[in-house]
Structure formats: C-alpha cells, structure tokens
Design a protein around this motif. Sequence first.
Motif, PDB file in Angstrom:
ATOM      1  N   LEU A  14       0.827  -1.203   0.000  1.00  0.00           N
ATOM      2  CA  LEU A  14       0.000   0.000   0.000  1.00  0.00           C
ATOM      3  C   LEU A  14       0.862   1.254   0.000  1.00  0.00           C
ATOM      4  O   LEU A  14       0.732   2.111  -0.887  1.00  0.00           O
ATOM      5  CB  LEU A  14      -0.921   0.015   1.227  1.00  0.00           C
ATOM      6  N   LEU A  15       1.743   1.384   0.985  1.00  0.00           N
ATOM      7  CA  LEU A  15       2.507   2.617   1.163  1.00  0.00           C
ATOM      8  C   LEU A  15       3.509   2.877   0.044  1.00  0.00           C
ATOM      9  O   LEU A  15       3.854   4.030  -0.210  1.00  0.00           O
ATOM     10  CB  LEU A  15       3.189   2.617   2.527  1.00  0.00           C
ATOM     11  N   GLU A  16       3.951   1.840  -0.650  1.00  0.00           N
ATOM     12  CA  GLU A  16       4.817   2.048  -1.811  1.00  0.00           C
ATOM     13  C   GLU A  16       4.045   2.651  -2.989  1.00  0.00           C
ATOM     14  O   GLU A  16       4.644   3.175  -3.911  1.00  0.00           O
ATOM     15  CB  GLU A  16       5.482   0.741  -2.235  1.00  0.00           C
ATOM     16  N   ASN A  17       2.740   2.567  -2.941  1.00  0.00           N
ATOM     17  CA  ASN A  17       1.897   3.122  -4.002  1.00  0.00           C
ATOM     18  C   ASN A  17       1.251   4.445  -3.608  1.00  0.00           C
ATOM     19  O   ASN A  17       0.434   4.988  -4.351  1.00  0.00           O
ATOM     20  CB  ASN A  17       0.795   2.121  -4.379  1.00  0.00           C
ATOM     21  N   ILE A  18       1.615   4.950  -2.452  1.00  0.00           N
ATOM     22  CA  ILE A  18       1.065   6.205  -1.963  1.00  0.00           C
ATOM     23  C   ILE A  18       2.194   7.241  -1.902  1.00  0.00           C
ATOM     24  O   ILE A  18       3.225   7.003  -1.269  1.00  0.00           O
ATOM     25  CB  ILE A  18       0.437   6.029  -0.557  1.00  0.00           C
ATOM     26  N   GLU A  28      14.906  14.255   0.660  1.00  0.00           N
ATOM     27  CA  GLU A  28      15.325  12.945   1.151  1.00  0.00           C
ATOM     28  C   GLU A  28      15.429  11.899   0.036  1.00  0.00           C
ATOM     29  O   GLU A  28      15.767  10.771   0.291  1.00  0.00           O
ATOM     30  CB  GLU A  28      14.335  12.428   2.202  1.00  0.00           C
ATOM     31  N   VAL A  29      15.074  12.237  -1.167  1.00  0.00           N
ATOM     32  CA  VAL A  29      15.064  11.353  -2.322  1.00  0.00           C
ATOM     33  C   VAL A  29      14.156  10.141  -2.087  1.00  0.00           C
ATOM     34  O   VAL A  29      14.497   9.016  -2.406  1.00  0.00           O
ATOM     35  CB  VAL A  29      16.493  10.927  -2.740  1.00  0.00           C
ATOM     36  N   HIS A  30      13.027  10.378  -1.485  1.00  0.00           N
ATOM     37  CA  HIS A  30      12.046   9.320  -1.279  1.00  0.00           C
ATOM     38  C   HIS A  30      11.219   9.119  -2.537  1.00  0.00           C
ATOM     39  O   HIS A  30      11.019  10.052  -3.304  1.00  0.00           O
ATOM     40  CB  HIS A  30      11.109   9.669  -0.117  1.00  0.00           C
ATOM     41  N   LYS A  31      10.735   7.894  -2.720  1.00  0.00           N
ATOM     42  CA  LYS A  31       9.907   7.568  -3.880  1.00  0.00           C
ATOM     43  C   LYS A  31       8.443   7.406  -3.512  1.00  0.00           C
ATOM     44  O   LYS A  31       7.583   7.466  -4.381  1.00  0.00           O
ATOM     45  CB  LYS A  31      10.411   6.291  -4.538  1.00  0.00           C
ATOM     46  N   SER A  32       8.162   7.152  -2.231  1.00  0.00           N
ATOM     47  CA  SER A  32       6.786   6.918  -1.793  1.00  0.00           C
ATOM     48  C   SER A  32       6.679   7.184  -0.297  1.00  0.00           C
ATOM     49  O   SER A  32       7.674   7.436   0.375  1.00  0.00           O
ATOM     50  CB  SER A  32       6.380   5.474  -2.079  1.00  0.00           C
ATOM     51  N   ASN A  33       5.474   7.084   0.219  1.00  0.00           N
ATOM     52  CA  ASN A  33       5.253   7.268   1.651  1.00  0.00           C
ATOM     53  C   ASN A  33       5.987   6.200   2.459  1.00  0.00           C
ATOM     54  O   ASN A  33       6.444   6.459   3.575  1.00  0.00           O
ATOM     55  CB  ASN A  33       3.750   7.250   1.938  1.00  0.00           C
ATOM     56  N   TYR A  34       6.150   5.024   1.918  1.00  0.00           N
ATOM     57  CA  TYR A  34       6.878   3.940   2.585  1.00  0.00           C
ATOM     58  C   TYR A  34       8.294   4.384   2.954  1.00  0.00           C
ATOM     59  O   TYR A  34       8.799   4.059   4.026  1.00  0.00           O
ATOM     60  CB  TYR A  34       6.908   2.723   1.663  1.00  0.00           C
ATOM     61  N   ASP A  35       8.914   5.145   2.082  1.00  0.00           N
ATOM     62  CA  ASP A  35      10.287   5.588   2.299  1.00  0.00           C
ATOM     63  C   ASP A  35      10.424   6.563   3.467  1.00  0.00           C
ATOM     64  O   ASP A  35      11.528   6.785   3.960  1.00  0.00           O
ATOM     65  CB  ASP A  35      10.857   6.220   1.036  1.00  0.00           C
ATOM     66  N   CYS A  36       9.339   7.169   3.911  1.00  0.00           N
ATOM     67  CA  CYS A  36       9.385   8.033   5.093  1.00  0.00           C
ATOM     68  C   CYS A  36       9.670   7.211   6.350  1.00  0.00           C
ATOM     69  O   CYS A  36      10.074   7.754   7.374  1.00  0.00           O
ATOM     70  CB  CYS A  36       8.062   8.777   5.284  1.00  0.00           C
ATOM     71  N   PHE A  37       9.434   5.918   6.277  1.00  0.00           N
ATOM     72  CA  PHE A  37       9.569   5.042   7.428  1.00  0.00           C
ATOM     73  C   PHE A  37      10.738   4.070   7.296  1.00  0.00           C
ATOM     74  O   PHE A  37      11.393   3.755   8.275  1.00  0.00           O
ATOM     75  CB  PHE A  37       8.286   4.226   7.621  1.00  0.00           C
ATOM     76  N   ILE A  38      10.966   3.571   6.090  1.00  0.00           N
ATOM     77  CA  ILE A  38      11.985   2.550   5.860  1.00  0.00           C
ATOM     78  C   ILE A  38      13.039   3.080   4.883  1.00  0.00           C
ATOM     79  O   ILE A  38      12.729   3.471   3.768  1.00  0.00           O
ATOM     80  CB  ILE A  38      11.359   1.246   5.305  1.00  0.00           C
ATOM     81  N   HIS A  39      14.286   3.053   5.340  1.00  0.00           N
ATOM     82  CA  HIS A  39      15.398   3.528   4.515  1.00  0.00           C
ATOM     83  C   HIS A  39      15.833   2.466   3.506  1.00  0.00           C
ATOM     84  O   HIS A  39      16.140   2.775   2.359  1.00  0.00           O
ATOM     85  CB  HIS A  39      16.576   3.917   5.407  1.00  0.00           C
ATOM     86  N   GLU A  40      15.845   1.204   3.962  1.00  0.00           N
ATOM     87  CA  GLU A  40      16.347   0.124   3.106  1.00  0.00           C
ATOM     88  C   GLU A  40      15.768  -1.211   3.555  1.00  0.00           C
ATOM     89  O   GLU A  40      15.577  -1.438   4.750  1.00  0.00           O
ATOM     90  CB  GLU A  40      17.870   0.081   3.218  1.00  0.00           C
ATOM     91  N   ASN A  41      15.494  -2.080   2.610  1.00  0.00           N
ATOM     92  CA  ASN A  41      15.087  -3.453   2.895  1.00  0.00           C
ATOM     93  C   ASN A  41      16.280  -4.355   2.599  1.00  0.00           C
ATOM     94  O   ASN A  41      16.754  -4.403   1.471  1.00  0.00           O
ATOM     95  CB  ASN A  41      13.892  -3.865   2.028  1.00  0.00           C
ATOM     96  N   LYS A  42      16.745  -5.052   3.619  1.00  0.00           N
ATOM     97  CA  LYS A  42      17.901  -5.941   3.470  1.00  0.00           C
ATOM     98  C   LYS A  42      17.484  -7.246   2.812  1.00  0.00           C
ATOM     99  O   LYS A  42      16.314  -7.626   2.817  1.00  0.00           O
ATOM    100  CB  LYS A  42      18.513  -6.240   4.848  1.00  0.00           C
ATOM    101  N   GLU A  43      18.444  -7.951   2.240  1.00  0.00           N
ATOM    102  CA  GLU A  43      18.182  -9.230   1.589  1.00  0.00           C
ATOM    103  C   GLU A  43      17.631 -10.270   2.558  1.00  0.00           C
ATOM    104  O   GLU A  43      16.871 -11.145   2.158  1.00  0.00           O
ATOM    105  CB  GLU A  43      19.452  -9.755   0.923  1.00  0.00           C
ATOM    106  N   ASP A  44      18.005 -10.156   3.835  1.00  0.00           N
ATOM    107  CA  ASP A  44      17.521 -11.121   4.824  1.00  0.00           C
ATOM    108  C   ASP A  44      16.110 -10.795   5.317  1.00  0.00           C
ATOM    109  O   ASP A  44      15.581 -11.444   6.211  1.00  0.00           O
ATOM    110  CB  ASP A  44      18.480 -11.213   6.014  1.00  0.00           C
TER     111      ASP A  44
END
Length: 100
Positions: A14-18, A28-44
């Motif tokens: 949801l938040l990646e589409n908002i 901050e070079v954010h792409k979506s609302n999700y980026d306001c909360f999460i900087h990076e998703n690790k492979e693990d």
Amino acid sequence: MYYNYSSVAPNKELLENIPCYCGCGESEVHKSNYDCFIHENKEDGKAVRDDHRTKCGGGLEIATQSTSDLRSSKLIKQIRQSIDEKYKNSYAKTTPASEV
C-alpha cells in the motif's frame, strides 16, 4: 504518534503506491510514503528504519489515513485517488510513487 514502524511492514504494498507530499521526494530522495519510514530493505528481510517520519507530520498523516482506508476495505487505487485529491494543493511537491 499513533502510527509506528510495526504498522509499516504489513502495509508495504500500500505505502509504496502512496506518495508523500511533505517535500521529502526532493530533500530525502524518497519515492513513496513507505520511504518516510523505511530507509532500506535488506536481503535477509530486515528493514532499516528511517527517522524521517519523526520529522514528517505530513507523511505520518498520509500513512495513517491510507492504512485506515485499507482496513475499511478500500482498494489501493481508491486510497491513492483520495490522498492525491486531499493533498494536491498542500505541502510540497509529491514523491514519484508508482501509478496504481
């Protein structure tokens, strides 16, 4: 601050589409609302939090409204339209979230 980081993971799609309208797309070079909360998703699967949301009232408000609408059985497309309409003349330039 009602909305917390534990609410982000189950609402990633949801938040990646908002978009966010607080100007973080430029500063901050954010792409979506999700980026306001999460900087990076690790492979693990672990997420690296971004403290931006502690300074981003607009992003927090958008995330809270979006997830509330999702719980009310609205479709992501409907939520996106509602957020775009509500914030189009507010805050700053939107982040470039994907079109739904």
